[in-house]
Design an enzyme around this catalytic site. Structure first.
Site, mmCIF file in Angstrom:
data_model
loop_
_atom_site.group_PDB
_atom_site.id
_atom_site.type_symbol
_atom_site.label_atom_id
_atom_site.label_comp_id
_atom_site.label_asym_id
_atom_site.label_seq_id
_atom_site.Cartn_x
_atom_site.Cartn_y
_atom_site.Cartn_z
ATOM 1 N N PRO A 76 22.356 4.887 -10.010
ATOM 2 C CA PRO A 76 22.207 5.466 -8.664
ATOM 3 C C PRO A 76 22.482 6.969 -8.633
ATOM 4 O O PRO A 76 22.044 7.664 -7.738
ATOM 5 C CB PRO A 76 23.240 4.712 -7.820
ATOM 6 C CG PRO A 76 23.610 3.514 -8.605
ATOM 7 C CD PRO A 76 23.427 3.866 -10.046
ATOM 8 N N GLU A 123 30.524 -1.728 -12.151
ATOM 9 C CA GLU A 123 30.544 -0.449 -11.416
ATOM 10 C C GLU A 123 29.972 0.681 -12.264
ATOM 11 O O GLU A 123 29.971 1.835 -11.832
ATOM 12 C CB GLU A 123 31.977 -0.090 -11.024
ATOM 13 C CG GLU A 123 32.670 -1.125 -10.173
ATOM 14 C CD GLU A 123 31.924 -1.396 -8.866
ATOM 15 O OE1 GLU A 123 31.551 -2.552 -8.631
ATOM 16 O OE2 GLU A 123 31.701 -0.439 -8.104
ATOM 17 N N ARG A 180 1.731 2.175 -17.889
ATOM 18 C CA ARG A 180 0.365 2.289 -17.359
ATOM 19 C C ARG A 180 -0.215 3.674 -17.633
ATOM 20 O O ARG A 180 -1.433 3.869 -17.508
ATOM 21 C CB ARG A 180 0.274 1.929 -15.889
ATOM 22 C CG ARG A 180 1.031 2.758 -14.921
ATOM 23 C CD ARG A 180 0.955 2.149 -13.518
ATOM 24 N NE ARG A 180 -0.393 2.160 -12.982
ATOM 25 C CZ ARG A 180 -0.951 3.215 -12.397
ATOM 26 N NH1 ARG A 180 -0.297 4.349 -12.320
ATOM 27 N NH2 ARG A 180 -2.158 3.146 -11.902
ATOM 28 N N ASP A 234 -4.133 8.906 -9.564
ATOM 29 C CA ASP A 234 -3.096 8.133 -8.912
ATOM 30 C C ASP A 234 -2.574 8.851 -7.678
ATOM 31 O O ASP A 234 -2.584 10.081 -7.647
ATOM 32 C CB ASP A 234 -1.895 8.062 -9.884
ATOM 33 C CG ASP A 234 -1.657 6.637 -10.329
ATOM 34 O OD1 ASP A 234 -0.840 6.460 -11.242
ATOM 35 O OD2 ASP A 234 -2.285 5.746 -9.754
HETATM 36 C C1 LIG Z 1 24.871 2.943 -15.186
HETATM 37 O O1 LIG Z 1 25.673 2.806 -14.043
HETATM 38 C C2 LIG Z 1 25.238 2.015 -12.992
HETATM 39 C C3 LIG Z 1 23.954 1.450 -13.005
HETATM 40 C C4 LIG Z 1 23.592 0.639 -11.909
HETATM 41 C C5 LIG Z 1 22.217 0.037 -11.879
HETATM 42 O O2 LIG Z 1 21.246 1.005 -11.429
HETATM 43 C C6 LIG Z 1 21.084 1.144 -10.056
HETATM 44 O O3 LIG Z 1 21.767 0.535 -9.256
HETATM 45 C C7 LIG Z 1 20.052 2.097 -9.612
HETATM 46 C C8 LIG Z 1 19.178 2.806 -10.426
HETATM 47 N N1 LIG Z 1 18.392 3.554 -9.603
HETATM 48 N N2 LIG Z 1 18.776 3.344 -8.323
HETATM 49 C C9 LIG Z 1 19.785 2.443 -8.297
HETATM 50 C C10 LIG Z 1 24.483 0.399 -10.867
HETATM 51 C C11 LIG Z 1 25.748 1.001 -10.884
HETATM 52 C C12 LIG Z 1 26.681 0.760 -9.783
HETATM 53 C C13 LIG Z 1 27.363 1.815 -9.192
HETATM 54 C C14 LIG Z 1 28.244 1.576 -8.166
HETATM 55 C C15 LIG Z 1 28.450 0.255 -7.726
HETATM 56 N N3 LIG Z 1 27.777 -0.746 -8.305
HETATM 57 C C16 LIG Z 1 26.903 -0.521 -9.294
HETATM 58 C C17 LIG Z 1 26.135 1.808 -11.944
#
Ligand SMILES: COc1cc(COC(=O)c2cn[nH]c2)cc(-c2cccnc2)c1
Length: 241
Positions: free
Chosen positions: A91, A118, A156, A171
């Site tokens: 994120p 997390e 793709r 695209d």
């Molecule tokens: C590598 O660290 C991560 C990866 C992910 C998975 O990716 C996404 O969520 C994402 C990817 N693009 N948009 C969303 C989730 C967290 C996370 C953070 C806080 C609470 N819970 C989970 C941390």
């Protein structure tokens, strides 16, 4: 293109056996290797997570399994001097866009690190991650779904994957705008008729109609893209969008 994916849920990546990516693999355009992170965990319980320093909810992925996994995977290319580009979907990453997909499509070897809990211990990210990529402003339970999204958008674009090369080059987003609406038979469906211009055979008029619709839609739904267009036009001195 070689792709390695490290995850504690390899089964989550089974969609990569299907459809566009599945066909690209069957044709040897893509070479995908799945790895279960737990195989590198050094304790008898094969643990991959632990409590966060500083407290707070949830768990954090430990550095040791990731360090061992990425060291071993990187070593696969040592003999012939190949180095992977290591991608972490997260994120907190840079926004994933069509341009980013095109950039990644030129990379011969990608390694995806699927975070869970997390997240992954920051020392792993600091040392190993070449790209931290966000597919959107929301939080998923893990990086696997984001890896599927990124991989589909990249695959793709690989030569030979999509039959009609045009449907890739023109695209939406490639010219910075949203695509115009699309229609197919029948010409009339209920009380809705296909715009006459699209059935006129006048390709110049059709092109103008599609450009106008793309601009209208983009202004309505994604004014941010128009602003980017105008800035790009201003930068290269040509007229506005
Ligand atoms: C590598 O660290 C991560 C990866 C992910 C998975 O990716 C996404 O969520 C994402 C990817 N693009 N948009 C969303 C989730 C967290 C996370 C953070 C806080 C609470 N819970 C989970 C941390």
């Amino acid at each position: 293109m070689r792709v390695d994916i490290v995850t504690i849920f390899p089964d989550y990546l089974s969609p990569l056996e299907l459809s566009l990516v599945g066909r690209a693999r069957a044709r040897g355009i893509l070479d995908v290797h799945l790895h279960d992170l737990r195989q590198w965990a050094d304790d008898v319980h094969r643990s991959v997570d632990d409590a966060p320093y500083g407290g707070g909810p949830g768990m954090v992925m430990r550095p040791q399994p990731w360090w061992a996994a990425l060291t071993e995977i990187r070593a696969l290319g040592a003999a012939d001097g190949r180095r992977p580009r290591i991608v972490v979907p997260t994120p907190v990453g840079r926004p994933f866009t069509q341009a980013y997909a095109a950039d990644l499509a030129d990379v011969p070897w990608l390694v995806f690190c699927c975070g869970r809990y997390e997240g992954i211990d920051a020392r792993v990210i600091d040392e190993w991650a070449d790209d931290e990529i966000s597919i959107g402003d929301y939080v998923l339970a893990g990086g696997e779904v984001a890896t599927l999204v990124i991989l589909e958008a990249v695959t793709r674009l690989l030569p030979g994957v999509v039959g009609n090369a045009e449907s890739v080059t023109d695209d939406s987003f490639t010219d910075g705008l949203l695509e115009a609406p699309v229609y197919t038979r029948p010409a009339v469906w209920g009380d809705r008729e296909v715009p006459a211009v699209l059935r006129s055979g006048d390709h110049a008029a059709i092109g103008r109609w599609r450009r106008a619709e793309a601009l209208r839609r983009t202004a309505q739904r994604r004014p941010d893209l128009l602003a980017r267009q105008d800035q790009a036009a201003a930068d290269d001195g040509s007229g506005g969008a």
